[in-house]
Design a protein around this motif. Structure first.
Motif, PDB file in Angstrom:
ATOM      1  N   UNK A 172       0.868  -1.167   0.000  1.00  0.00           N
ATOM      2  CA  UNK A 172       0.000   0.000   0.000  1.00  0.00           C
ATOM      3  C   UNK A 172       0.903   1.214   0.000  1.00  0.00           C
ATOM      4  N   UNK A 173       0.331   2.393  -0.028  1.00  0.00           N
ATOM      5  CA  UNK A 173       1.148   3.598  -0.117  1.00  0.00           C
ATOM      6  C   UNK A 173       2.118   3.697   1.056  1.00  0.00           C
ATOM      7  N   UNK A 174       1.633   3.467   2.281  1.00  0.00           N
ATOM      8  CA  UNK A 174       2.521   3.595   3.439  1.00  0.00           C
ATOM      9  C   UNK A 174       3.624   2.547   3.406  1.00  0.00           C
ATOM     10  N   UNK A 175       3.283   1.335   2.964  1.00  0.00           N
ATOM     11  CA  UNK A 175       4.267   0.264   2.893  1.00  0.00           C
ATOM     12  C   UNK A 175       5.319   0.545   1.832  1.00  0.00           C
ATOM     13  N   UNK A 176       4.888   1.017   0.669  1.00  0.00           N
ATOM     14  CA  UNK A 176       5.849   1.289  -0.402  1.00  0.00           C
ATOM     15  C   UNK A 176       6.748   2.469  -0.043  1.00  0.00           C
ATOM     16  N   UNK A 177       6.192   3.471   0.609  1.00  0.00           N
ATOM     17  CA  UNK A 177       7.008   4.618   1.006  1.00  0.00           C
ATOM     18  C   UNK A 177       8.068   4.212   2.027  1.00  0.00           C
ATOM     19  N   UNK A 178       7.701   3.306   2.920  1.00  0.00           N
ATOM     20  CA  UNK A 178       8.673   2.825   3.907  1.00  0.00           C
ATOM     21  C   UNK A 178       9.788   2.047   3.211  1.00  0.00           C
ATOM     22  N   UNK A 179       9.413   1.216   2.250  1.00  0.00           N
ATOM     23  CA  UNK A 179      10.412   0.446   1.510  1.00  0.00           C
ATOM     24  C   UNK A 179      11.351   1.374   0.743  1.00  0.00           C
ATOM     25  N   UNK A 180      10.803   2.425   0.149  1.00  0.00           N
ATOM     26  CA  UNK A 180      11.627   3.382  -0.591  1.00  0.00           C
ATOM     27  C   UNK A 180      12.619   4.067   0.343  1.00  0.00           C
ATOM     28  N   UNK A 181      12.154   4.470   1.519  1.00  0.00           N
ATOM     29  CA  UNK A 181      13.050   5.109   2.488  1.00  0.00           C
ATOM     30  C   UNK A 181      14.189   4.165   2.874  1.00  0.00           C
ATOM     31  N   UNK A 182      13.869   2.890   3.028  1.00  0.00           N
ATOM     32  CA  UNK A 182      14.898   1.905   3.373  1.00  0.00           C
ATOM     33  C   UNK A 182      15.857   1.683   2.211  1.00  0.00           C
ATOM     34  N   UNK A 183      15.341   1.681   0.996  1.00  0.00           N
ATOM     35  CA  UNK A 183      16.205   1.560  -0.181  1.00  0.00           C
ATOM     36  C   UNK A 183      17.178   2.738  -0.257  1.00  0.00           C
ATOM     37  N   UNK A 184      16.694   3.926   0.072  1.00  0.00           N
ATOM     38  CA  UNK A 184      17.556   5.109   0.031  1.00  0.00           C
ATOM     39  C   UNK A 184      18.700   4.992   1.035  1.00  0.00           C
ATOM     40  N   UNK A 185      18.420   4.449   2.212  1.00  0.00           N
ATOM     41  CA  UNK A 185      19.482   4.258   3.204  1.00  0.00           C
ATOM     42  C   UNK A 185      20.534   3.276   2.696  1.00  0.00           C
ATOM     43  N   UNK A 186      20.076   2.249   2.005  1.00  0.00           N
ATOM     44  CA  UNK A 186      21.008   1.276   1.427  1.00  0.00           C
ATOM     45  C   UNK A 186      21.902   1.954   0.391  1.00  0.00           C
ATOM     46  N   UNK A 187      21.291   2.748  -0.481  1.00  0.00           N
ATOM     47  CA  UNK A 187      22.052   3.415  -1.542  1.00  0.00           C
ATOM     48  C   UNK A 187      23.011   4.452  -0.959  1.00  0.00           C
ATOM     49  N   UNK A 188      22.588   5.153   0.079  1.00  0.00           N
ATOM     50  CA  UNK A 188      23.480   6.123   0.729  1.00  0.00           C
ATOM     51  C   UNK A 188      24.731   5.435   1.267  1.00  0.00           C
ATOM     52  N   UNK A 189      24.555   4.266   1.860  1.00  0.00           N
ATOM     53  CA  UNK A 189      25.706   3.527   2.384  1.00  0.00           C
ATOM     54  C   UNK A 189      26.616   3.062   1.252  1.00  0.00           C
ATOM     55  N   UNK A 190      26.017   2.666   0.134  1.00  0.00           N
ATOM     56  CA  UNK A 190      26.813   2.268  -1.032  1.00  0.00           C
ATOM     57  C   UNK A 190      27.606   3.464  -1.556  1.00  0.00           C
ATOM     58  N   UNK A 191      26.941   4.618  -1.663  1.00  0.00           N
ATOM     59  CA  UNK A 191      27.604   5.817  -2.176  1.00  0.00           C
ATOM     60  C   UNK A 191      28.770   6.244  -1.281  1.00  0.00           C
TER      61      UNK A 191
END
Length: 225
Positions: A172-191
């Motif tokens: 749902x919207x809240x679930x997908x937004x949470x997943x996106x926020x978590x993906x961003x944290x992963x990418x920040x660590x990679x960067x």
């Protein structure tokens, strides 16, 4: 030659039916406990009964169907044990994948992942659960490719179907937004070329599966074994 081509054609049709039927089960177009028949599915996909029969056997082996001889075939209910085992396999492999990606960073990798996240945000804004699920899969598969271990993702994919059913129920919207926020944290660590932070972010991301499982058991008790 003609016989070989014919056999290949039959195999291709059966594989397409497997993929389509698996997708219908994962996305809840066919729900746990639904009764299905070879003739109904053949009509649904516009094929003969033979490839459907083969597809039923394969999906039963994958734990998605229960074939009862001389009785109806049933979409199996979701196994909580299977979900937890899927998560264990996935986390064990993906933690090593993300550590490798973060340990050999590149601007191209960060750019590719950032574009995928932008696409996920668009799907979330449109409340397009199916599109988001596809992009979420692509994000994780891309990590395996960047790590140079694409086959590792295939191993995950072969064992995460029960987990995917739970994830799709909670999209749902809240679930997908949470997943996106978590993906961003992963990418920040990679960067930042920080394997430890990338591992922490990935573990936190995948740990949410247990919360989702408990939520769906409460919300959809009839869907579970």
């Amino acid at each position: 030659m003609a016989a070989a081509a014919l056999e290949q054609s039959k195999e291709t049709i059966a594989s397409r039916v497997v993929d389509a039927l698996r997708d219908d089960i994962i996305t809840m177009a066919l729900k746990p406990g639904d009764v299905i028949s070879e003739s109904d599915i053949a009509g649904r996909y516009g094929v003969s009964r033979q490839p459907v029969r083969e597809a039923f056997i394969r999906l039963a082996q994958q734990g998605l169907l229960l074939i009862r001889p001389k009785r109806a075939t049933v979409v199996k209910k979701i196994s909580p044990v299977g979900v937890r085992q899927s998560r264990f396999i996935r986390e064990s492999i993906e933690v090593e994948i993300i550590r490798r990606v973060a340990g050999q960073p590149s601007d191209d990798a960060a750019d590719v992942l950032a574009r995928l996240i932008a696409d996920q945000e668009a799907a979330s804004d449109a409340n397009d659960s199916r599109r988001f699920h596809t992009l979420d899969e692509l994000f994780h598969r891309t990590l395996a490719r960047l790590a140079g271990v694409e086959y590792a993702w295939q191993l995950i994919d072969d064992h995460k179907m029960q987990l995917d059913r739970v994830r799709y129920l909670t999209l749902g919207v809240s679930s997908t937004q949470r997943a996106i926020a978590e993906h961003k944290l992963i990418v920040e660590a990679v960067a930042k070329a920080d394997p430890a932070a990338a591992e922490t972010a990935m573990r936190a991301h995948l740990a949410r599966a247990e919360l989702l499982l408990n939520q769906t058991i409460t919300d959809f008790p009839d869907y579970f074994e």
